[in-house]
Design an enzyme around this catalytic site. Structure first.
Site, PDB file in Angstrom:
ATOM      1  N   ARG A   1     -29.375  32.423  -8.816  1.00 30.95           N
ATOM      2  CA  ARG A   1     -29.458  31.722 -10.113  1.00 30.95           C
ATOM      3  C   ARG A   1     -28.646  30.431 -10.049  1.00 30.95           C
ATOM      4  NH1 ARG A   1     -30.064  32.555 -15.773  1.00 30.95           N
ATOM      5  NH2 ARG A   1     -28.245  32.107 -17.046  1.00 30.95           N
TER       6      ARG A   1
ATOM      7  N   TYR B   1     -22.527  23.323 -13.253  1.00 34.29           N
ATOM      8  CA  TYR B   1     -23.384  22.985 -12.127  1.00 34.29           C
ATOM      9  C   TYR B   1     -23.362  21.499 -11.786  1.00 34.29           C
ATOM     10  CZ  TYR B   1     -24.983  27.670 -12.985  1.00 34.29           C
ATOM     11  OH  TYR B   1     -25.013  29.021 -13.176  1.00 34.29           O
TER      12      TYR B   1
ATOM     13  N   ARG C   1     -31.526  35.957 -14.526  1.00 33.98           N
ATOM     14  CA  ARG C   1     -30.470  36.938 -14.329  1.00 33.98           C
ATOM     15  C   ARG C   1     -31.106  38.199 -13.752  1.00 33.98           C
ATOM     16  NH1 ARG C   1     -29.504  34.935 -19.659  1.00 33.98           N
ATOM     17  NH2 ARG C   1     -27.537  33.767 -19.842  1.00 33.98           N
TER      18      ARG C   1
ATOM     19  N   HIS D   1     -28.662  29.489 -21.384  1.00 34.27           N
ATOM     20  CA  HIS D   1     -27.259  29.377 -21.774  1.00 34.27           C
ATOM     21  C   HIS D   1     -27.151  29.031 -23.254  1.00 34.27           C
ATOM     22  CE1 HIS D   1     -25.975  28.320 -17.378  1.00 34.27           C
ATOM     23  NE2 HIS D   1     -26.000  29.623 -17.601  1.00 34.27           N
TER      24      HIS D   1
ATOM     25  N   LYS E   1     -29.689  37.584 -22.883  1.00 32.67           N
ATOM     26  CA  LYS E   1     -28.553  38.172 -23.576  1.00 32.67           C
ATOM     27  C   LYS E   1     -28.806  38.203 -25.076  1.00 32.67           C
ATOM     28  CE  LYS E   1     -24.907  37.060 -20.257  1.00 32.67           C
ATOM     29  NZ  LYS E   1     -23.615  36.383 -20.061  1.00 32.67           N
TER      30      LYS E   1
ATOM     31  N   HIS F   1     -26.901  36.594  -8.702  1.00 35.42           N
ATOM     32  CA  HIS F   1     -26.413  35.474  -9.508  1.00 35.42           C
ATOM     33  C   HIS F   1     -26.235  34.215  -8.655  1.00 35.42           C
ATOM     34  CE1 HIS F   1     -25.559  35.271 -13.754  1.00 35.42           C
ATOM     35  NE2 HIS F   1     -24.593  34.408 -13.530  1.00 35.42           N
TER      36      HIS F   1
END
Length: 327
Positions: A270, A302, A172, A293, A196, A267
């Site tokens: 990514r 994806y 990210r 994730h 995150k 992004h």
């Protein structure tokens, strides 16, 4: 004459009976935001968004219930649905879905802290949101973008290294901007990333990224001011940490120069990393770990591999694809 006993209070009246009804909505909102910031270590953007959502709800409740301080116990499923319905006329489904997520998180917090006896948000339905497929580049386009920066200047060497990491490791943009010198383990080919919720993970860095990083570290001193050291891995011309916005500007610039994509954003690199890993045969669980994730459902976005890749798999795997056709 004997007086009749007083009738029991109606639920609506009891819900407004004062301190016994629990904290006010504004107080509960402030406690929740403090919890997100200090205990959950949520991003500033998340805290701001949830605070704005709950602030809008608080204004709606004050107007609907006649002004004044609204207690948490005053809020029921009907009021929450009324607020969301009023938003749905002017806001998109994705915005309403985020507000439902904010309400659910808010009421789970209140229940765990004993500040609410019921959870009306648990019965809310999330509107269906059609999520667009992630934007990604072809292998050729990705190489063109990454190899666009010139290597004559220290800034160009830096830009090649950060593009290699964005594409090669799927970072990210905030993770890339937050990297320090000590986060790169060139010997093991790993980069320590803070994602995150301030969660750390180790991400592989391929040979091109490691070579680009080594070249950048050899030139980094040209941008760091004497006597003003910084732990930041990527620095700007004044020797300060390269910010998220500056990285976004650089990606747009090289997207336009390298692949004719002035709309390119970090992004998308990514997404490109994840797509190319999947097309190359990587397992979804492995991609989930690399990208950081928390849910596999996010990684499953994806699975939009190219038609050519699907046809290759079919031709190699299905017996009917290999059986000759009778004339």
């Amino acid at each position: 004459m004997r007086e009749r006993p007083a009738a029991p209070a109606k639920p609506a009246a009891a819900a407004r009976a004062g301190l016994a009804r629990g904290p006010g909505f504004g107080e509960a909102r402030a406690l929740f935001l403090t919890y997100l910031r200090d205990e959950r270590a949520s991003s500033a953007r998340t805290v701001e968004a949830y605070g704005r959502d709950l602030g809008q709800l608080g204004a709606f409740l004050a107007e609907r219930l006649g002004g004044g301080e609204v207690a948490v116990a005053d809020v029921d499923l009907y009021l929450l649905r009324s607020w969301l319905a009023s938003l749905a006329r002017a806001r998109g489904a994705s915005t309403v879905a985020r507000k439902v997520a904010a309400l659910r998180s808010f009421y789970r917090f209140l229940e765990r802290r004993g500040l609410a006896s019921t959870n009306p948000a648990a019965e809310l339905e999330t509107p269906k949101v059609r999520r667009p497929l992630p934007t990604f580049l072809s292998v050729e386009e990705a190489h063109e973008v990454v190899e666009t920066p010139g290597l004559a200047s220290a800034a160009g060497v830096r830009d090649r290294a950060l593009l290699e990491l964005l594409y090669g490791s799927g970072l990210r943009v905030s993770e890339l901007a937050g990297l320090d010198l000590g986060d790169v383990d060139a010997g093991r080919g790993l980069v320590r990333v803070r994602g995150k919720g301030d969660k750390e993970r180790l991400v592989p860095a391929g040979p091109p990224a490691l070579a680009a990083l080594a070249a950048w570290l050899g030139r980094r001193g040209e941008l760091v001011r004497p006597g003003r050291p910084t732990p930041a891995l990527f620095v700007g011309p004044r020797g300060r940490r390269l910010g998220v916005r500056r990285v976004q500007e650089l990606v747009r610039r090289y997207g336009a120069l390298g692949a004719g994509r002035p709309d390119l954003h970090p992004h998308a690199l990514r997404h490109t990393c994840a797509t190319h890993l999947l097309e190359g045969g990587a397992d979804l669980r492995a991609i989930q770990e690399i990208l950081g994730h928390s849910s596999l459902s996010t990684t499953q976005r994806y699975t939009h591999v190219s038609v050519d890749a699907l046809l290759r798999v079919y031709d190699q795997a299905h017996p009917l694809a290999r059986r000759p056709v009778d004339p």
